[in-house]
Design an enzyme around this catalytic site. Structure first.
Site, short mmCIF file in Angstrom:
data_model
loop_
_atom_site.label_atom_id
_atom_site.label_comp_id
_atom_site.label_asym_id
_atom_site.label_seq_id
_atom_site.Cartn_x
_atom_site.Cartn_y
_atom_site.Cartn_z
N SER A 171 0.85 -1.20 0.00
CA SER A 171 0.00 0.00 0.00
C SER A 171 0.88 1.24 0.00
O SER A 171 1.93 1.27 0.64
CB SER A 171 -0.89 0.00 1.24
OG SER A 171 -1.50 1.26 1.39
N TYR A 175 -2.14 -0.03 10.07
CA TYR A 175 -2.11 -0.45 8.66
C TYR A 175 -0.82 0.03 7.97
O TYR A 175 -0.14 -0.75 7.30
CB TYR A 175 -3.34 0.12 7.94
CG TYR A 175 -3.49 -0.33 6.51
CD1 TYR A 175 -4.01 -1.59 6.21
CD2 TYR A 175 -3.12 0.50 5.45
CE1 TYR A 175 -4.15 -2.01 4.90
CE2 TYR A 175 -3.27 0.09 4.13
CZ TYR A 175 -3.78 -1.17 3.86
OH TYR A 175 -3.91 -1.58 2.55
N1 LIG Z 1 -8.77 -1.87 -1.63
C1 LIG Z 1 -7.77 -0.97 -1.67
O1 LIG Z 1 -7.98 0.23 -1.97
C2 LIG Z 1 -6.37 -1.39 -1.37
C3 LIG Z 1 -5.35 -0.45 -1.58
C4 LIG Z 1 -4.03 -0.81 -1.31
C5 LIG Z 1 -3.76 -2.09 -0.86
N2 LIG Z 1 -4.77 -2.99 -0.67
C6 LIG Z 1 -4.42 -4.32 -0.20
O2 LIG Z 1 -4.97 -5.28 -1.08
C7 LIG Z 1 -5.22 -6.49 -0.37
C8 LIG Z 1 -6.64 -6.97 -0.65
O3 LIG Z 1 -7.54 -5.98 -0.18
P1 LIG Z 1 -9.05 -5.85 -0.69
O4 LIG Z 1 -9.31 -4.40 -0.82
O5 LIG Z 1 -9.29 -6.77 -1.82
O6 LIG Z 1 -9.82 -6.32 0.64
P2 LIG Z 1 -11.07 -7.27 0.88
O7 LIG Z 1 -12.05 -7.16 -0.21
O8 LIG Z 1 -11.49 -7.00 2.27
O9 LIG Z 1 -10.43 -8.74 0.79
C9 LIG Z 1 -9.49 -9.16 1.72
C10 LIG Z 1 -9.26 -10.65 1.55
O10 LIG Z 1 -8.28 -11.06 2.51
C11 LIG Z 1 -8.81 -12.15 3.26
N3 LIG Z 1 -8.26 -12.18 4.61
C12 LIG Z 1 -8.35 -11.22 5.58
N4 LIG Z 1 -7.76 -11.65 6.70
C13 LIG Z 1 -7.28 -12.90 6.43
C14 LIG Z 1 -6.58 -13.86 7.19
N5 LIG Z 1 -6.26 -13.65 8.48
N6 LIG Z 1 -6.23 -15.03 6.60
C15 LIG Z 1 -6.57 -15.27 5.32
N7 LIG Z 1 -7.24 -14.42 4.55
C16 LIG Z 1 -7.59 -13.24 5.11
C17 LIG Z 1 -10.32 -11.90 3.24
O11 LIG Z 1 -11.06 -13.09 3.50
P3 LIG Z 1 -11.51 -13.56 4.96
O12 LIG Z 1 -11.87 -12.33 5.74
O13 LIG Z 1 -12.62 -14.49 4.68
O14 LIG Z 1 -10.32 -14.28 5.52
C18 LIG Z 1 -10.52 -11.46 1.81
O15 LIG Z 1 -10.59 -12.56 0.95
C19 LIG Z 1 -4.95 -6.19 1.10
O16 LIG Z 1 -3.65 -6.63 1.44
C20 LIG Z 1 -5.01 -4.67 1.16
O17 LIG Z 1 -4.24 -4.15 2.22
C21 LIG Z 1 -6.06 -2.67 -0.91
#
Ligand SMILES: NC(=O)c1ccc[n+]([C@@H]2O[C@H](COP(=O)([O-])OP(=O)(O)OC[C@H]3O[C@@H](n4cnc5c(N)ncnc54)[C@H](OP(=O)(O)O)[C@@H]3O)[C@@H](O)[C@H]2O)c1
Length: 245
Positions: free
Chosen positions: A147, A160
Site C-alpha cells: 500500500s 495499517y
Molecule cells: N482496496 C484498496 O484500496 C487497497 C489499496 C491498497 C492495498 N490494498 C491491499 O490489497 C489487499 C486486498 O484488499 P481488498 O481491498 O481486496 O480487501 P477485501 O475485499 O477485504 O479482501 C481481503 C481478503 O483477505 C482475506 N483475509 C483477511 N484476513 C485474512 C486472514 N487472516 N487469513 C486469510 N485471509 C484473510 C479476506 O477473506 P476472509 O476475511 O474471509 O479471511 C478477503 O478474501 C490487502 O492486502 C489490502 O491491504 C487494498
C-alpha cells in the site's frame, strides 16, 4: 465461457485473500491464462465460490480455508496446493485487513496487534511456507500486495501503515535472499480499489484526485509480475497510484 489464453499454462499459483476483492480478481485472471489456482482465505464459502467460477470457466482451482496469521494453517495451504497440482510457481501475498482507522491515542491495542499479525506476520508466514516449494520447482514469483500508506504515512492509519511498511522491507530482504534461486519478489501497490475494505472510505471521498479502480483493474499488473522472465525485476515496487507512493 471466457476466452482462455496461455501465459501461465503449466503454472501453479496460490492467491491469499482470493475470496473477494483484489485477490479474487487476480485468481480469476491467472486461471484465465492457464494457471491452476489455490484460492485461500478464512471464509470458506467465498473461496469456494471463486474456485467454482474458475472451474465453471474450464480452469483448475481448489479452495483452502486458511488463516494467514496461523503458520500451521499456511503450511497446510502450501501442502494442499502442491498435492493438488504437483508444485508451486507463484504466490500472491494479498490477504489483509484495513486496520483500526483511528489515531494512535484512540486505537485499541488488540486491533493494532491483529493488523500486524495478518498483514505483516501473515505475509512472513506465507513466504516462509512457500519458499521451499518454490525452490523445489527451481524458481518462481512472490508478489506482495502493499500500500502507498506503507511508504507515505498519514494520520489515523498507524497499524495499517506500519504493517505495509514492514511488508515492503520483507519484500526487499526476501528478494535478496532468493535471487540466487531464480525466485523474484516484488511489491504491487494497487492504489484505491473499491472493495469491502475501502467501502466506507470511498463513500467519504477520501481518495480525491486518485484513480478509484475496480479489482479487475489491478489484475493486468499482477499478471505482468507473474510472467516476467528470470532473471527479471526483483525487490521492486510497482504502483498503480497517481500520487507519489
Ligand atoms: N482496496 C484498496 O484500496 C487497497 C489499496 C491498497 C492495498 N490494498 C491491499 O490489497 C489487499 C486486498 O484488499 P481488498 O481491498 O481486496 O480487501 P477485501 O475485499 O477485504 O479482501 C481481503 C481478503 O483477505 C482475506 N483475509 C483477511 N484476513 C485474512 C486472514 N487472516 N487469513 C486469510 N485471509 C484473510 C479476506 O477473506 P476472509 O476475511 O474471509 O479471511 C478477503 O478474501 C490487502 O492486502 C489490502 O491491504 C487494498
Amino acid at each position: 465461457m471466457q476466452t482462455r489464453d496461455s501465459q501461465l499454462r503449466g503454472k501453479v499459483a496460490i492467491v491469499t485473500g482470493a475470496g473477494r476483492g483484489i485477490g479474487r480478481a487476480i485468481a480469476l485472471a491467472y486461471a484465465r491464462q492457464g494457471a491452476a489456482v489455490c484460492c485461500a482465505a478464512r471464509s470458506m464459502g467465498q473461496v469456494q465460490e471463486t474456485a467454482a467460477q474458475i472451474c465453471a470457466e474450464g480452469g483448475r482451482a481448489i479452495a483452502v480455508c486458511t488463516d494467514v496469521a496461523d503458520f500451521e494453517s499456511v503450511e497446510r495451504m502450501v501442502r494442499e496446493a502442491e498435492e493438488a497440482f504437483g508444485g508451486l510457481d507463484i504466490v500472491v501475498i494479498n490477504a489483509g485487513v484495513g486496520g483500526a482507522q483511528q489515531s494512535v491515542e484512540a486505537s485499541d491495542q488488540q486491533t493494532w496487534r491483529t493488523t500486524i499479525e495478518v498483514n505483516l506476520i501473515g505475509a512472513y508466514h506465507c513466504a516462509k511456507a512457500a519458499v521451499p516449494a518454490l525452490k523445489r520447482r527451481g524458481g518462481g514469483k512472490v508478489i506482495a500486495v502493499g500500500s502507498g500508506l506503507g511508504q507515505r504515512g498519514i494520520a489515523g492509519v498507524s497499524d495499517y501503515a506500519c504493517s505495509k511498511a514492514g511488508l515492503w522491507m520483507l519484500t526487499r530482504v526476501l528478494a535478496q535472499e532468493l535471487a540466487q534461486h531464480g525466485i523474484s519478489v516484488n511489491q504491487l501497490i494497487p492504489g484505491p480499489v473499491v472493495t469491502q475494505m475501502t467501502g466506507d472510505q470511498m463513500a467519504r471521498n477520501t481518495f480525491e484526485g486518485e484513480w478509484a479502480k475496480s479489482p479487475e483493474d489491478v489484475a493486468p499488473l499482477a499478471l505482468f509480475l507473474a510472467t516476467q522472465p528470470e532473471p527479471g525485476p526483483t525487490g521492486q515496487n510497482f504502483s498503480l497510484m497517481r500520487r507519489d507512493t
